[in-house]
Design a protein around this motif. Structure first.
Motif, PDB file in Angstrom:
ATOM      1  N   GLN A 168      -6.226  -1.597  -9.815  1.00  0.00           N
ATOM      2  CA  GLN A 168      -7.513  -1.524  -9.107  1.00  0.00           C
ATOM      3  C   GLN A 168      -8.673  -1.532 -10.097  1.00  0.00           C
ATOM      4  O   GLN A 168      -8.641  -0.746 -11.059  1.00  0.00           O
ATOM      5  N   SER A 178     -11.199   0.088 -10.057  1.00  0.00           N
ATOM      6  CA  SER A 178     -11.920   1.238  -9.496  1.00  0.00           C
ATOM      7  C   SER A 178     -12.556   2.105 -10.579  1.00  0.00           C
ATOM      8  O   SER A 178     -13.104   3.163 -10.304  1.00  0.00           O
ATOM      9  N   HIS A 199      -8.101  -2.582  -2.615  1.00  0.00           N
ATOM     10  CA  HIS A 199      -7.672  -1.182  -2.745  1.00  0.00           C
ATOM     11  C   HIS A 199      -8.804  -0.317  -3.293  1.00  0.00           C
ATOM     12  O   HIS A 199      -8.947   0.842  -2.920  1.00  0.00           O
ATOM     13  N   THR A 204     -11.266   1.752  -1.097  1.00  0.00           N
ATOM     14  CA  THR A 204     -10.858   2.935  -0.323  1.00  0.00           C
ATOM     15  C   THR A 204     -11.607   4.173  -0.819  1.00  0.00           C
ATOM     16  O   THR A 204     -11.632   5.197  -0.151  1.00  0.00           O
ATOM     17  N   GLY A 215      -8.804   3.441   5.505  1.00  0.00           N
ATOM     18  CA  GLY A 215      -8.278   2.585   4.429  1.00  0.00           C
ATOM     19  C   GLY A 215      -7.503   3.386   3.389  1.00  0.00           C
ATOM     20  O   GLY A 215      -6.481   2.941   2.873  1.00  0.00           O
ATOM     21  N   LEU A 216      -7.990   4.589   3.102  1.00  0.00           N
ATOM     22  CA  LEU A 216      -7.300   5.452   2.143  1.00  0.00           C
ATOM     23  C   LEU A 216      -5.916   5.812   2.682  1.00  0.00           C
ATOM     24  O   LEU A 216      -4.928   5.867   1.950  1.00  0.00           O
ATOM     25  N   TYR A 230      -3.672   2.532   2.740  1.00  0.00           N
ATOM     26  CA  TYR A 230      -3.558   1.891   1.410  1.00  0.00           C
ATOM     27  C   TYR A 230      -2.110   1.439   1.118  1.00  0.00           C
ATOM     28  O   TYR A 230      -1.882   0.314   0.687  1.00  0.00           O
ATOM     29  N   HIS A 275       5.008   4.496  -3.397  1.00  0.00           N
ATOM     30  CA  HIS A 275       4.462   3.395  -2.596  1.00  0.00           C
ATOM     31  C   HIS A 275       5.415   2.206  -2.562  1.00  0.00           C
ATOM     32  O   HIS A 275       5.539   1.543  -1.541  1.00  0.00           O
TER      33      HIS A 275
END
Ligand code: AQP
Length: 331
Positions: A13, A15, A47, A50, A126-127, A130, A155
């Motif tokens: 990500q 992020s 992603h 989120t 969304g979180l 995910y 995951h």
């Protein structure tokens, strides 16, 4: 599933600025699949949203992450490198898979629990979903292996369960993916709190070593790393800080824990921290230089992401069409 080569898939990500955790746990391991596997490595910007992002920073980090993929040894001629939001099939399959994922399964995901505790003002849907988007990312490409850090194992296991459930309901559709966790670098911990994973979104910049930190900054951060009141460099219980530094040093130097203990016998933590900082800075220097070169050529990065998205979309569409047909959509 018939295919010429096995498939490796992973993503990071954009992020935050990428850390040595992302590098040692994931990115550095991606290129080992380039020859034998068909490889898809994605900058997973969908992603990233989120958690709230500053749009201009997200754009900058999307370029930077792609440049880091290449700088870390992923040749765009051999690997499909692309940006997730450029391939709409990810969102389409994610919606379908949401209908095959149980609320209870998503509720058990530790990342959701951690991130909803950390962002209690923004526990968005969304979180929560995910992991279903991540399952779609992986399953779209009939993926065999997913090289990830250990924190993402849960995951990938959920992706396997979803794929198995879908295959059972409609006949063989998805390859069941395997998470591949490299022994070294599986979980790099925070330098400020070595019981916590090192994360790019950590607000304490001293807890995290970024791939693009300069040498002085890297050494300063390692010098400040939290350790313990013992003075002996050895791996052991109750020595989370030293264990983490030994694991990082082992990853970048290739030395075993025994070799490291011998190397620092009779020497204090100060010497050891300096050695770790220097070794990390030396490992990152060529990646940083190549990253800087690539970032100065945006047109090249844009052509890589465009070609990557075209290739990815071609393969993704094949799986998506099959899925749509199986669930009963008119196509
Ligand atoms: N500390 C870590 N040690 C080993 N591997 C790690 N990874 C992340 N942190 C460590 C691995 O890097 C890959 C990409 O991770 P991601 O960006 O998709 O999400 P993440 O796991 O949530 O990473 P961060 O850095 O903690 O991001 P934020 O702060 O945004 O949540 C994955 O393979 C991951 O295992």
């Amino acid at each position: 599933m018939l295919k010429d080569k096995k498939v490796s898939y992973s993503g990071i990500q954009p992020s935050g600025n990428l850390t040595i955790g992302n590098y040692l746990g994931a990115l550095r391991n991606f290129s080992q699949y380039s020859d034998e596997y068909q490889t898809f490595y994605c900058v997973v910007d969908m992603h990233a949203i989120t958690v709230r992002q500053v749009p201009a920073e997200l754009r900058r980090r999307t370029y930077e992450t792609l440049a880091l993929y290449i700088a870390a040894g992923l040749d765009p001629e051999k690997n499909t490198l692309y940006v997730q939001s450029h391939v709409p099939a990810h969102a389409e399959l994610a919606w379908i898979l949401n209908c095959y994922t149980m609320f209870g399964e998503l509720s058990r995901m530790t990342q959701f629990k951690d991130k909803s505790a950390k962002h209690s003002d923004n526990i968005n849907a969304g979180l929560f979903t995910y992991p279903t988007l991540m399952a779609a990312d992986i399953l779209l490409y009939q993926t065999d292996v997913v090289p990830v850090g250990v924190d993402q194992k849960q995951h990938v296991e959920l992706a396997r369960d979803i794929a198995g459930r879908f295959n059972q309901a409609y006949s063989e559709t998805f390859t069941i993916p395997e998470p591949i966790i490299s022994k070294s670098g599986m979980k790099i911990m925070s330098l400020a709190d070595p019981t916590k994973k090192m994360s790019k979104s950590d607000e304490n910049a001293n807890a995290v070593v970024y791939i693009l930190d300069d040498k002085d900054t890297i050494i300063r951060k390692f010098k400040r790393a939290v350790t313990d009141s013992d003075t002996c460099v050895r791996y052991g219980e109750g020595k989370d800080g030293i264990n983490n530094l030994m694991s990082i040093y082992s990853c970048v130097s290739g030395k075993s824990y025994d070799e490291i203990e011998r190397e620092f016998e009779g020497r204090g933590y100060g010497d050891f921290k300096l050695a770790v900082g220097e070794a990390v800075a030396d490992t990152l220097a060529p990646v940083q230089a190549e990253h800087a070169r690539l970032l100065s050529d945006k047109a090249y990065l844009e052509s890589v992401m465009k070609n990557g998205a075209d290739t990815a979309a071609y393969f993704a569409q094949k799986t998506l069409s099959k899925v749509k047909k199986k669930v009963g959509f008119l196509i």
